[in-house]
Design a protein around this motif. Structure first.
Motif, PDB file in Angstrom:
ATOM      1  N   LYS A   7       7.301   2.736  18.010  1.00  0.00           N
ATOM      2  CA  LYS A   7       7.863   2.525  16.686  1.00  0.00           C
ATOM      3  C   LYS A   7       6.714   2.443  15.690  1.00  0.00           C
ATOM      4  O   LYS A   7       5.693   1.811  15.957  1.00  0.00           O
ATOM      5  N   HIS A   8       6.858   3.079  14.553  1.00  0.00           N
ATOM      6  CA  HIS A   8       5.798   3.070  13.555  1.00  0.00           C
ATOM      7  C   HIS A   8       6.399   2.917  12.163  1.00  0.00           C
ATOM      8  O   HIS A   8       7.417   3.530  11.874  1.00  0.00           O
ATOM      9  N   PRO A   9       5.763   2.099  11.308  1.00  0.00           N
ATOM     10  CA  PRO A   9       6.346   1.881   9.971  1.00  0.00           C
ATOM     11  C   PRO A   9       6.509   3.162   9.171  1.00  0.00           C
ATOM     12  O   PRO A   9       7.391   3.242   8.318  1.00  0.00           O
ATOM     13  N   GLN A  32       7.154   3.686   5.328  1.00  0.00           N
ATOM     14  CA  GLN A  32       6.015   2.887   4.904  1.00  0.00           C
ATOM     15  C   GLN A  32       4.716   3.671   5.064  1.00  0.00           C
ATOM     16  O   GLN A  32       4.498   4.340   6.065  1.00  0.00           O
ATOM     17  N   LYS A  33       3.864   3.579   4.037  1.00  0.00           N
ATOM     18  CA  LYS A  33       2.565   4.237   4.138  1.00  0.00           C
ATOM     19  C   LYS A  33       1.548   3.278   4.754  1.00  0.00           C
ATOM     20  O   LYS A  33       1.798   2.088   4.883  1.00  0.00           O
ATOM     21  N   GLY A  34       0.389   3.823   5.092  1.00  0.00           N
ATOM     22  CA  GLY A  34      -0.664   2.987   5.644  1.00  0.00           C
ATOM     23  C   GLY A  34      -1.132   1.953   4.640  1.00  0.00           C
ATOM     24  O   GLY A  34      -1.025   2.157   3.431  1.00  0.00           O
ATOM     25  N   GLN A  35      -1.625   0.831   5.137  1.00  0.00           N
ATOM     26  CA  GLN A  35      -2.086  -0.211   4.220  1.00  0.00           C
ATOM     27  C   GLN A  35      -3.437  -0.748   4.652  1.00  0.00           C
ATOM     28  O   GLN A  35      -3.815  -0.685   5.814  1.00  0.00           O
ATOM     29  N   ILE A  86      -4.906  -2.854   7.839  1.00  0.00           N
ATOM     30  CA  ILE A  86      -4.147  -2.445   9.021  1.00  0.00           C
ATOM     31  C   ILE A  86      -4.598  -1.056   9.470  1.00  0.00           C
ATOM     32  O   ILE A  86      -4.984  -0.862  10.621  1.00  0.00           O
ATOM     33  N   THR A 111       7.154   1.475  -3.729  1.00  0.00           N
ATOM     34  CA  THR A 111       6.262   1.995  -2.699  1.00  0.00           C
ATOM     35  C   THR A 111       5.145   1.004  -2.419  1.00  0.00           C
ATOM     36  O   THR A 111       4.751   0.772  -1.279  1.00  0.00           O
ATOM     37  N   ARG A 151       6.479  -1.900  -0.422  1.00  0.00           N
ATOM     38  CA  ARG A 151       6.734  -1.491   0.950  1.00  0.00           C
ATOM     39  C   ARG A 151       5.426  -1.294   1.697  1.00  0.00           C
ATOM     40  O   ARG A 151       5.279  -1.654   2.845  1.00  0.00           O
ATOM     41  N   ARG A 152       4.461  -0.719   0.965  1.00  0.00           N
ATOM     42  CA  ARG A 152       3.167  -0.437   1.572  1.00  0.00           C
ATOM     43  C   ARG A 152       2.477  -1.708   2.049  1.00  0.00           C
ATOM     44  O   ARG A 152       1.821  -1.723   3.080  1.00  0.00           O
ATOM     45  N   ASN A 153       2.608  -2.760   1.279  1.00  0.00           N
ATOM     46  CA  ASN A 153       1.900  -3.998   1.611  1.00  0.00           C
ATOM     47  C   ASN A 153       2.757  -5.003   2.368  1.00  0.00           C
ATOM     48  O   ASN A 153       2.389  -6.166   2.482  1.00  0.00           O
ATOM     49  N   ARG A 154       3.912  -4.532   2.845  1.00  0.00           N
ATOM     50  CA  ARG A 154       4.780  -5.418   3.622  1.00  0.00           C
ATOM     51  C   ARG A 154       4.017  -5.926   4.851  1.00  0.00           C
ATOM     52  O   ARG A 154       3.415  -5.130   5.580  1.00  0.00           O
ATOM     53  N   PRO A 155       4.027  -7.217   5.069  1.00  0.00           N
ATOM     54  CA  PRO A 155       3.335  -7.715   6.261  1.00  0.00           C
ATOM     55  C   PRO A 155       3.999  -7.208   7.537  1.00  0.00           C
ATOM     56  O   PRO A 155       5.226  -7.134   7.616  1.00  0.00           O
ATOM     57  N   LEU A 156       3.189  -6.870   8.515  1.00  0.00           N
ATOM     58  CA  LEU A 156       3.699  -6.213   9.721  1.00  0.00           C
ATOM     59  C   LEU A 156       3.719  -7.147  10.924  1.00  0.00           C
ATOM     60  O   LEU A 156       2.826  -7.969  11.101  1.00  0.00           O
ATOM     61  N   ILE A 172       3.454  -6.552  14.772  1.00  0.00           N
ATOM     62  CA  ILE A 172       2.947  -5.451  15.594  1.00  0.00           C
ATOM     63  C   ILE A 172       2.954  -5.886  17.058  1.00  0.00           C
ATOM     64  O   ILE A 172       2.588  -7.027  17.372  1.00  0.00           O
ATOM     65  N   ARG A 229      -4.167 -14.691   7.314  1.00  0.00           N
ATOM     66  CA  ARG A 229      -3.536 -13.454   6.848  1.00  0.00           C
ATOM     67  C   ARG A 229      -3.322 -12.486   8.023  1.00  0.00           C
ATOM     68  O   ARG A 229      -2.536 -11.564   7.932  1.00  0.00           O
ATOM     69  N   PHE A 230      -4.047 -12.708   9.128  1.00  0.00           N
ATOM     70  CA  PHE A 230      -3.959 -11.803  10.275  1.00  0.00           C
ATOM     71  C   PHE A 230      -4.057 -12.636  11.549  1.00  0.00           C
ATOM     72  O   PHE A 230      -5.033 -13.358  11.745  1.00  0.00           O
ATOM     73  N   HIS A 268       0.166 -10.778   8.641  1.00  0.00           N
ATOM     74  CA  HIS A 268       0.328  -9.796   9.708  1.00  0.00           C
ATOM     75  C   HIS A 268       0.173 -10.498  11.059  1.00  0.00           C
ATOM     76  O   HIS A 268      -0.703 -11.348  11.219  1.00  0.00           O
ATOM     77  N   ALA A 328       9.978  -5.867  15.757  1.00  0.00           N
ATOM     78  CA  ALA A 328       8.639  -5.476  15.303  1.00  0.00           C
ATOM     79  C   ALA A 328       8.680  -4.259  14.394  1.00  0.00           C
ATOM     80  O   ALA A 328       9.614  -3.453  14.428  1.00  0.00           O
ATOM     81  N   ASP A 329       7.643  -4.123  13.569  1.00  0.00           N
ATOM     82  CA  ASP A 329       7.511  -2.963  12.680  1.00  0.00           C
ATOM     83  C   ASP A 329       6.732  -1.841  13.338  1.00  0.00           C
ATOM     84  O   ASP A 329       6.928  -0.673  13.028  1.00  0.00           O
ATOM     85  N   LEU A 330       5.795  -2.203  14.195  1.00  0.00           N
ATOM     86  CA  LEU A 330       4.910  -1.204  14.797  1.00  0.00           C
ATOM     87  C   LEU A 330       4.731  -1.569  16.267  1.00  0.00           C
ATOM     88  O   LEU A 330       4.305  -2.686  16.586  1.00  0.00           O
TER      89      LEU A 330
END
Lengths: 200, 200
Positions: free
Chosen positions: A185-187, A192-195, A198, B16, B19-24, B26, B126-127, B159, B175-177
């Motif tokens: 699964k991938h955002p 979702q774009k890369g951030q 991450i 965008t 969404r791009r900075n949505r915490p993941l 993983i 943050r991570f 994240h 999970a997102d990823l």
């Protein structure tokens, strides 16, 4: 990961110690994430052993891996582990000072490989990351026979980790340790774009 | 990895940028190598962003990950990126000073999770790397409902990367990823044991 026990003990004439310390050719391939990231994670272990580490990035953009590069440079200069050399095709290999070559990716890839051959022959480092190295192989920019022969015949105690999708079958056959990163699964699948922090 | 383009753009009311900075959330799972190594590689990127990084190791032996631990401690103290907190169940969690608990792994795992809940609620980092966290889930030491609810409801921009084999289906769904590390070839299959600089 829990420590594993060998499934079988080979009849190869080596002592357990010799076999244990055999230098490894490692391949991280597959469509999922983590191929390069895991290679740089391994580099932390090599650094901690005091081993000289070299990274050759066969990527077009000099901006990729900036987090890993910064971290390994800081570690290399900390005086606590091994030294770290980091070379990027994307901004022109550091040992070349010829302007104008930057746009010929095939030529740049061959220059990178020629340097790797020299460093392996000289046993310049103990741990190498050849990042995204499968692409110049896939695109036919490098001679696969030469690559396999050089890697399998490298002298001394030099570990080599190669990353990238679509590793050639013969490279997988020649390698000691191969992991296939599969995408579950991938955002990006949901828009979702890369951030930062991450993806880079 | 080359930069990807989203396959589709979701209708979720987010910009965008949001969404791009949505915490993941993983997950690195599967039988192959590189699950934890890739998580620590990601931590290098987070560190380079100046983010506070926390590692919680749900492993029995305090000796595991010594290379990664040393590297991230040196980085955290270098003053160049974010700070790094590293907590190990294997030598008793650093915030506990009660002798005698060490041998009760289930109780230790619950103590670790309770601290993670507090830190997530306080947005202390943050991570986060929750290393080998799938095992206390698998063995029923933690309440999966509580874990899923806490992780999916965590506040702010935190994240979380979880590693370990056999990630529960519901964790994968949440999970997102998700990356599945598959074993293609491993030196232990031919009798080689783990070696320094590679396995630790």
């Amino acid at each position: 990961m829990p420590q594993g026990k060998p499934v079988s003990v080979p009849d190869d004439g080596l002592t357990t110690r010799q076999r244990r310390n055999r230098p490894l050719l490692i391949v991280h391939t597959g469509p999922g994430k983590g191929k390069s990231t895991a290679a740089f994670g391994m580099a932390l272990r090599a650094w901690n052993q005091g081993w000289p580490v070299a990274v050759f990035q066969f990527v077009k953009s000099a901006k990729w891996r900036i987090g890993e590069e910064k971290a390994l440079r800081v570690l290399g200069e900390s005086g606590e582990g091994g030294p770290v050399a980091w070379h990027k095709m994307g901004e022109g290999w550091s040992w070349l000072r010829r302007p104008g070559v930057e746009d010929d990716h095939a030529e740049n890839a061959r220059e990178g490989w020629a340097q790797i051959k020299r460093e392996l022959a000289a046993e310049s480092h103990r741990f190498y990351v050849l990042d995204e190295f499968t692409y110049p192989l896939k695109w036919g920019w490098l001679d696969l026979d030469d690559v396999i022969e050089t890697l399998t015949g490298r002298p001394g105690d030099q570990h080599v980790v190669i990353t990238g999708r679509d590793a050639p079958d013969r490279l997988v056959e020649a390698a000691d340790l191969v992991t296939e990163m599969g995408k579950v699964k991938h955002p990006m699948d949901t828009g979702q774009k890369g951030q930062r922090g991450i993806e880079w």
